[in-house]
Scaffold this motif. Structure first.
Motif, mmCIF file in Angstrom:
data_model
loop_
_atom_site.group_PDB
_atom_site.id
_atom_site.type_symbol
_atom_site.label_atom_id
_atom_site.label_comp_id
_atom_site.label_asym_id
_atom_site.label_seq_id
_atom_site.Cartn_x
_atom_site.Cartn_y
_atom_site.Cartn_z
ATOM 1 N N GLY A 55 -1.191 -8.822 -4.133
ATOM 2 C CA GLY A 55 -1.252 -9.056 -2.690
ATOM 3 C C GLY A 55 0.126 -9.505 -2.236
ATOM 4 N N VAL A 56 0.565 -9.026 -1.063
ATOM 5 C CA VAL A 56 1.873 -9.447 -0.545
ATOM 6 C C VAL A 56 1.765 -9.867 0.917
ATOM 7 N N VAL A 61 -0.664 -11.918 -8.073
ATOM 8 C CA VAL A 61 -1.508 -11.028 -8.869
ATOM 9 C C VAL A 61 -2.871 -11.691 -8.982
ATOM 10 N N ILE A 62 -3.894 -10.987 -8.521
ATOM 11 C CA ILE A 62 -5.255 -11.514 -8.574
ATOM 12 C C ILE A 62 -6.042 -10.793 -9.661
ATOM 13 N N ASP A 63 -6.753 -11.580 -10.462
ATOM 14 C CA ASP A 63 -7.648 -11.015 -11.472
ATOM 15 C C ASP A 63 -8.967 -10.765 -10.751
ATOM 16 N N THR A 64 -9.322 -9.513 -10.568
ATOM 17 C CA THR A 64 -10.524 -9.213 -9.787
ATOM 18 C C THR A 64 -11.829 -9.607 -10.476
ATOM 19 N N ALA A 72 9.321 -7.319 -7.287
ATOM 20 C CA ALA A 72 10.206 -7.027 -8.427
ATOM 21 C C ALA A 72 10.275 -8.185 -9.418
ATOM 22 N N LYS A 73 9.946 -9.373 -8.949
ATOM 23 C CA LYS A 73 10.002 -10.542 -9.837
ATOM 24 C C LYS A 73 8.761 -10.699 -10.705
ATOM 25 N N LEU A 74 7.727 -9.906 -10.426
ATOM 26 C CA LEU A 74 6.504 -10.000 -11.224
ATOM 27 C C LEU A 74 6.754 -9.398 -12.606
ATOM 28 N N ARG A 75 6.093 -9.961 -13.598
ATOM 29 C CA ARG A 75 6.251 -9.446 -14.958
ATOM 30 C C ARG A 75 5.546 -8.104 -15.121
ATOM 31 N N ARG A 76 4.366 -8.010 -14.543
ATOM 32 C CA ARG A 76 3.611 -6.770 -14.705
ATOM 33 C C ARG A 76 3.957 -5.756 -13.620
ATOM 34 N N ARG A 77 3.734 -4.544 -13.994
ATOM 35 C CA ARG A 77 3.947 -3.458 -13.062
ATOM 36 C C ARG A 77 2.656 -3.302 -12.258
ATOM 37 N N PRO A 78 2.710 -3.447 -10.909
ATOM 38 C CA PRO A 78 1.495 -3.371 -10.086
ATOM 39 C C PRO A 78 0.739 -2.050 -10.256
ATOM 40 N N GLU A 79 -0.582 -2.160 -10.260
ATOM 41 C CA GLU A 79 -1.425 -0.954 -10.340
ATOM 42 C C GLU A 79 -1.967 -0.645 -8.953
ATOM 43 N N LEU A 80 -2.008 -1.677 -8.110
ATOM 44 C CA LEU A 80 -2.464 -1.532 -6.727
ATOM 45 C C LEU A 80 -1.949 -2.734 -5.932
ATOM 46 N N ILE A 81 -1.370 -2.445 -4.771
ATOM 47 C CA ILE A 81 -0.847 -3.513 -3.918
ATOM 48 C C ILE A 81 -1.546 -3.461 -2.558
ATOM 49 N N VAL A 82 -2.016 -4.612 -2.108
ATOM 50 C CA VAL A 82 -2.635 -4.696 -0.791
ATOM 51 C C VAL A 82 -1.643 -5.376 0.148
ATOM 52 N N CYS A 83 -1.304 -4.671 1.235
ATOM 53 C CA CYS A 83 -0.327 -5.184 2.195
ATOM 54 C C CYS A 83 -0.987 -5.698 3.462
ATOM 55 N N ASP A 84 -0.354 -6.664 4.092
ATOM 56 C CA ASP A 84 -0.844 -7.256 5.333
ATOM 57 C C ASP A 84 -0.251 -6.465 6.502
ATOM 58 N N ARG A 133 -12.952 -13.005 5.661
ATOM 59 C CA ARG A 133 -12.606 -11.814 6.436
ATOM 60 C C ARG A 133 -11.487 -11.028 5.765
ATOM 61 N N LEU A 134 -10.491 -11.742 5.245
ATOM 62 C CA LEU A 134 -9.364 -11.072 4.606
ATOM 63 C C LEU A 134 -9.516 -11.003 3.092
ATOM 64 N N PRO A 135 -8.901 -9.992 2.472
ATOM 65 C CA PRO A 135 -8.963 -9.857 1.010
ATOM 66 C C PRO A 135 -8.365 -11.099 0.348
ATOM 67 N N GLU A 136 -8.881 -11.442 -0.813
ATOM 68 C CA GLU A 136 -8.365 -12.609 -1.551
ATOM 69 C C GLU A 136 -6.880 -12.433 -1.845
ATOM 70 N N THR A 137 -6.448 -11.203 -2.042
ATOM 71 C CA THR A 137 -5.043 -10.933 -2.302
ATOM 72 C C THR A 137 -4.171 -11.393 -1.129
ATOM 73 N N THR A 138 -4.605 -11.034 0.063
ATOM 74 C CA THR A 138 -3.859 -11.407 1.263
ATOM 75 C C THR A 138 -3.893 -12.910 1.489
ATOM 76 N N ARG A 139 -5.038 -13.483 1.262
ATOM 77 C CA ARG A 139 -5.172 -14.932 1.458
ATOM 78 C C ARG A 139 -4.256 -15.715 0.521
ATOM 79 N N ALA A 140 -4.229 -15.286 -0.723
ATOM 80 C CA ALA A 140 -3.385 -15.986 -1.700
ATOM 81 C C ALA A 140 -1.903 -15.793 -1.403
ATOM 82 N N ALA A 141 -1.543 -14.579 -1.009
ATOM 83 C CA ALA A 141 -0.136 -14.303 -0.704
ATOM 84 C C ALA A 141 0.292 -15.065 0.541
ATOM 85 N N ASP A 142 -0.588 -15.131 1.518
ATOM 86 C CA ASP A 142 -0.291 -15.856 2.764
ATOM 87 C C ASP A 142 -0.048 -17.327 2.464
#
Length: 243
Positions: free
Chosen positions: A46-47, A68-71, A108-120, A219-228
């Motif tokens: 999430g970004v 990075v969220i573990d679903t 780019a600073k993440l260790r893992r290579r993203p498999e899916l990114i959710v943008c705001d 209302r918002l994805p956990e990815t967005t909430r955590a990134a926010d």
DNA sequence: GCGACAG
DNA sequence: ATCTTGTCGC
């Protein structure tokens, strides 16, 4: 030192006319691939970005966050942030040029290579079909979904009031034809819809399904909430100083 | 001329 | 996005 990791645009570059920026967006739209992403990856990124006046420079400081969220648990398993100081002013339709650079730096600073990114923000539900999520997806060649809190373009029928209800966002092309560029999605009963659209390497149906899976409670994805939450905290940490 | 307009 | 207190509700 201040090399920009964005292959799209350098935030420190001279002001570019809207016409030229529109050309870039049309070029990006050309590279967008719409296809099903059947399986929701176990780890989803999430970004988001936050801004504040720059006490030193007098301009604006931007802080981008990537989490990075573990679903399987919705826990944050990795996170990174980045900041920059010179970015273009916000203009509807041109958000990506302001926000994508700092987001790409954080990713780019993440260790893992993203498999899916959710943008705001929007994906192809954009005047040039090249919203923020498309910029990020094409730049990294990674599947991305745009999940915006508000509509930018497109029309939709009234959405029923229960979680899971949705209506497609229809964008009328210049030639008069209408295309589905996303959907207004109800992630919570009786709560304002979010606007979901593919960024890259996903399609509308799978984008909607994944956003619903990522937003089981709010209302918002956990990815967005955590990134926010992260970019706001990081911004606070960068306050009171500069450079 | 008057709205609409991601974050 | 950001500026901002209390307040109604689960």
């Amino acid at each position: 030192m201040s090399h920009c990791l964005s292959p799209i645009i350098d935030p420190t570059m001279p002001i570019m006319p809207d016409e030229q920026l529109s050309d870039l967006q049309r070029a990006i739209a050309t590279k967008v691939v719409l296809q099903p992403l059947e399986q929701l990856p176990r780890f989803v990124v999430g970004v988001d970005a936050a801004y504040a006046p720059d006490r030193v420079g007098g301009g604006t400081v931007a802080c981008g966050a990537a989490v990075v969220i573990d679903t399987s648990s919705f826990e944050v398993v990795e996170q990174a942030t980045a900041t920059n100081h010179k970015m273009l002013d916000y203009q509807p339709g041109f958000l990506a040029f302001r926000e994508a650079p700092v987001l790409l730096e954080a990713i780019a600073k993440l260790r893992r290579r993203p498999e899916l990114i959710v943008c705001d923000g929007q994906g192809i539900a954009h005047p040039a079909k090249a919203g923020l999520a498309c910029h990020v997806g094409v730049a990294l060649d990674v599947p991305t979904i745009g999940c915006a809190k508000n509509r930018l373009v497109g029309e939709h029928e009234t959405v029923d009031q229960n979680r899971g209800d949705s209506q497609s966002l229809q964008l009328t092309e210049t030639d008069g034809t209408s295309t589905s560029v996303g959907a207004a999605v109800r992630t919570r009963d009786h709560v304002k819809c979010v606007f979901v659209s593919p960024g890259h390497m996903v399609d509308v149906p799978t984008s909607v399904a994944h956003v619903l899976a990522l937003a089981p409670q709010f209302r918002l994805p956990e990815t967005t909430r955590a990134a926010d939450q992260l970019c706001r905290a990081a911004l606070a940490g960068h306050e009171g100083r500069s450079k």
